[in-house]
Design a protein around this motif. Structure first.
Motif, PDB file in Angstrom:
ATOM      1  N   UNK A  89       5.519   5.575   2.005  1.00 39.19           N
ATOM      2  CA  UNK A  89       5.214   6.998   1.869  1.00 39.19           C
ATOM      3  C   UNK A  89       6.218   7.597   0.890  1.00 39.19           C
ATOM      4  N   UNK A  90       5.762   8.544   0.081  1.00 36.25           N
ATOM      5  CA  UNK A  90       6.643   9.228  -0.868  1.00 36.25           C
ATOM      6  C   UNK A  90       7.171  10.520  -0.257  1.00 36.25           C
ATOM      7  N   UNK A  91       8.455  10.772  -0.493  1.00 34.01           N
ATOM      8  CA  UNK A  91       9.120  11.962   0.035  1.00 34.01           C
ATOM      9  C   UNK A  91      10.066  12.505  -1.031  1.00 34.01           C
ATOM     10  N   UNK A  92      10.038  13.835  -1.259  1.00 35.29           N
ATOM     11  CA  UNK A  92      10.981  14.437  -2.193  1.00 35.29           C
ATOM     12  C   UNK A  92      12.386  14.219  -1.656  1.00 35.29           C
ATOM     13  N   UNK A  93      13.267  13.728  -2.514  1.00 37.87           N
ATOM     14  CA  UNK A  93      14.628  13.448  -2.088  1.00 37.87           C
ATOM     15  C   UNK A  93      15.444  14.728  -1.940  1.00 37.87           C
ATOM     16  N   UNK A  94      16.363  14.720  -0.984  1.00 36.93           N
ATOM     17  CA  UNK A  94      17.140  15.912  -0.649  1.00 36.93           C
ATOM     18  C   UNK A  94      17.891  16.472  -1.849  1.00 36.93           C
ATOM     19  N   UNK A  95      18.377  15.613  -2.748  1.00 37.54           N
ATOM     20  CA  UNK A  95      19.151  16.115  -3.889  1.00 37.54           C
ATOM     21  C   UNK A  95      18.279  16.870  -4.905  1.00 37.54           C
ATOM     22  N   UNK A  96      16.954  16.754  -4.791  1.00 44.87           N
ATOM     23  CA  UNK A  96      16.050  17.514  -5.664  1.00 44.87           C
ATOM     24  C   UNK A  96      15.643  18.849  -5.053  1.00 44.87           C
ATOM     25  N   UNK A  97      15.786  19.005  -3.727  1.00 39.74           N
ATOM     26  CA  UNK A  97      15.305  20.209  -3.052  1.00 39.74           C
ATOM     27  C   UNK A  97      16.141  21.409  -3.482  1.00 39.74           C
ATOM     28  N   UNK A  98      15.446  22.510  -3.770  1.00 41.88           N
ATOM     29  CA  UNK A  98      16.127  23.737  -4.206  1.00 41.88           C
ATOM     30  C   UNK A  98      15.413  24.945  -3.626  1.00 41.88           C
ATOM     31  N   UNK A  99      16.189  25.906  -3.152  1.00 40.82           N
ATOM     32  CA  UNK A  99      15.628  27.178  -2.699  1.00 40.82           C
ATOM     33  C   UNK A  99      15.953  28.298  -3.680  1.00 40.82           C
ATOM     34  N   UNK A 100      16.563  27.933  -4.801  1.00 39.90           N
ATOM     35  CA  UNK A 100      16.918  28.939  -5.810  1.00 39.90           C
ATOM     36  C   UNK A 100      15.681  29.309  -6.630  1.00 39.90           C
ATOM     37  N   UNK A 101      15.343  30.580  -6.641  1.00 35.24           N
ATOM     38  CA  UNK A 101      14.203  31.031  -7.427  1.00 35.24           C
ATOM     39  C   UNK A 101      12.885  30.756  -6.730  1.00 35.24           C
ATOM     40  N   UNK A 102      11.818  31.373  -7.210  1.00 36.00           N
ATOM     41  CA  UNK A 102      10.498  31.143  -6.606  1.00 36.00           C
ATOM     42  C   UNK A 102       9.943  29.775  -6.993  1.00 36.00           C
TER      43      UNK A 102
ATOM     44  N   UNK B 169       0.842  -1.192   0.000  1.00 36.71           N
ATOM     45  CA  UNK B 169       0.000   0.000   0.000  1.00 36.71           C
ATOM     46  C   UNK B 169       0.877   1.241   0.000  1.00 36.71           C
ATOM     47  N   UNK B 170       0.302   2.349  -0.461  1.00 35.77           N
ATOM     48  CA  UNK B 170       0.951   3.648  -0.286  1.00 35.77           C
ATOM     49  C   UNK B 170       0.099   4.485   0.659  1.00 35.77           C
ATOM     50  N   UNK B 171       0.741   5.447   1.303  1.00 38.16           N
ATOM     51  CA  UNK B 171       0.028   6.434   2.118  1.00 38.16           C
ATOM     52  C   UNK B 171       0.075   7.750   1.369  1.00 38.16           C
ATOM     53  N   UNK B 172      -1.085   8.235   0.935  1.00 37.95           N
ATOM     54  CA  UNK B 172      -1.186   9.515   0.250  1.00 37.95           C
ATOM     55  C   UNK B 172      -1.564  10.598   1.233  1.00 37.95           C
ATOM     56  N   UNK B 173      -0.904  11.732   1.132  1.00 37.36           N
ATOM     57  CA  UNK B 173      -1.129  12.830   2.077  1.00 37.36           C
ATOM     58  C   UNK B 173      -1.393  14.144   1.363  1.00 37.36           C
ATOM     59  N   UNK B 174      -1.478  14.120   0.025  1.00 34.43           N
ATOM     60  CA  UNK B 174      -1.717  15.324  -0.771  1.00 34.43           C
ATOM     61  C   UNK B 174      -2.795  15.052  -1.796  1.00 34.43           C
TER      62      UNK B 174
ATOM     63  N   UNK C 160       5.982   6.790 -11.617  1.00 32.87           N
ATOM     64  CA  UNK C 160       6.022   7.814 -12.683  1.00 32.87           C
ATOM     65  C   UNK C 160       5.266   9.058 -12.236  1.00 32.87           C
ATOM     66  N   UNK C 161       4.105   8.872 -11.643  1.00 35.67           N
ATOM     67  CA  UNK C 161       3.322  10.012 -11.149  1.00 35.67           C
ATOM     68  C   UNK C 161       4.109  10.775 -10.087  1.00 35.67           C
ATOM     69  N   UNK C 162       4.818  10.072  -9.237  1.00 37.19           N
ATOM     70  CA  UNK C 162       5.554  10.666  -8.121  1.00 37.19           C
ATOM     71  C   UNK C 162       7.054  10.712  -8.442  1.00 37.19           C
ATOM     72  N   UNK C 163       7.401  11.113  -9.651  1.00 33.51           N
ATOM     73  CA  UNK C 163       8.777  11.004 -10.156  1.00 33.51           C
ATOM     74  C   UNK C 163       9.796  11.793  -9.341  1.00 33.51           C
ATOM     75  N   UNK C 164       9.407  12.843  -8.667  1.00 32.84           N
ATOM     76  CA  UNK C 164      10.354  13.638  -7.868  1.00 32.84           C
ATOM     77  C   UNK C 164      10.603  13.025  -6.491  1.00 32.84           C
ATOM     78  N   UNK C 165       9.878  11.966  -6.190  1.00 29.65           N
ATOM     79  CA  UNK C 165       9.880  11.398  -4.850  1.00 29.65           C
ATOM     80  C   UNK C 165      10.537  10.021  -4.837  1.00 29.65           C
ATOM     81  N   UNK C 166      10.899   9.580  -3.653  1.00 30.97           N
ATOM     82  CA  UNK C 166      11.329   8.195  -3.432  1.00 30.97           C
ATOM     83  C   UNK C 166      10.429   7.607  -2.354  1.00 30.97           C
ATOM     84  N   UNK C 167      10.229   6.305  -2.435  1.00 30.78           N
ATOM     85  CA  UNK C 167       9.392   5.613  -1.459  1.00 30.78           C
ATOM     86  C   UNK C 167      10.182   5.290  -0.197  1.00 30.78           C
ATOM     87  N   UNK C 168       9.494   5.416   0.948  1.00 31.20           N
ATOM     88  CA  UNK C 168      10.083   5.078   2.243  1.00 31.20           C
ATOM     89  C   UNK C 168       9.058   4.243   3.016  1.00 31.20           C
ATOM     90  N   UNK C 169       9.494   3.173   3.689  1.00 31.27           N
ATOM     91  CA  UNK C 169       8.540   2.354   4.446  1.00 31.27           C
ATOM     92  C   UNK C 169       8.062   3.078   5.704  1.00 31.27           C
TER      93      UNK C 169
END
Length: 196
Positions: free
Chosen positions: A113-126, A20-25, A88-97
């Motif tokens: 649960x899906x979580x955006x991986x740290x190497x994708x996180x960016x604070x550059x630009x809006x 199963x996945x846990x969706x939160x959005x 594919x739908x959650x391509x920016x994310x990785x799964x975590x148990x």
């Protein structure tokens, strides 16, 4: 939510059947997917957070570890453990148990649960939140958990400082839904309460 008398905390120590996945959005909004055996659920130790990434110019809703925080969402089965379409739908994310999930489905479930991986996180630009995306998420929480669930969504979500882009007239979110005036008013009220 779950029937309090029947509520059992279930771990992924014993697995039975499909994962199963846990969706939160947006996955809380059943109109955005057709995954079977969907049911309301809660996880502890996680919060939602809006994240800017290097992958696109708008924010993703992600999960982050948050001791003492509890969030509501939806679990649903991934038939045959075939994660390809959801990945594919959650391509920016990785799964975590998830170790423990509260739900009313029978048996012991393996839940990710899906979580955006740290190497994708960016604070550059809006990286603003698409209002059409937020509308879909809030519509799902309203249908599943009522007005109280919407209030809890706003309370347990971080990262609102990225701001909101009003794209309701021409939705940019690919799974945008038709929303009612009361739905939109609830979103607008939640943003006002946050000072936005």
């Amino acid at each position: 939510m779950c029937n309090p008398g029947a509520l059992v905390i279930k771990t992924d120590m014993e697995r039975a059947g499909d994962p199963f996945f846990f969706g939160y959005g947006s996955l809380v909004n059943r109109a955005t997917h057709d995954y079977p055996r969907a049911a309301r659920a809660k996880v502890r130790g996680w919060a939602r957070v809006w994240r800017g990434t290097s992958l696109r110019q708008v924010a993703y809703l992600s999960a982050t570890e948050a001791p003492g925080v509890e969030i509501e969402g939806l679990i649903a089965a991934v038939p045959g453990g075939d994660w390809r379409a959801l990945d594919r739908r959650e391509a920016a994310y990785a799964r975590h148990p998830l170790a423990m999930v509260e739900h009313d489905l029978p048996g012991r479930l393996s839940v990710m649960i899906y979580k955006v991986e740290a190497h994708h996180v960016s604070t550059a630009g809006p990286h603003p939140i698409l209002l059409s995306y937020l509308d879909v998420v809030v519509q799902g929480y309203l249908r599943e958990f009522g007005p109280g669930g919407v209030a809890r969504f706003f309370e347990t979500t971080r990262g609102w400082e990225v701001g909101v882009l009003d794209d309701r007239a021409a939705p940019q979110y690919p799974r945008a839904q038709v929303t009612t005036a009361p739905d939109r008013a609830m979103v607008d009220a939640g943003l006002r309460d946050l000072g936005m």
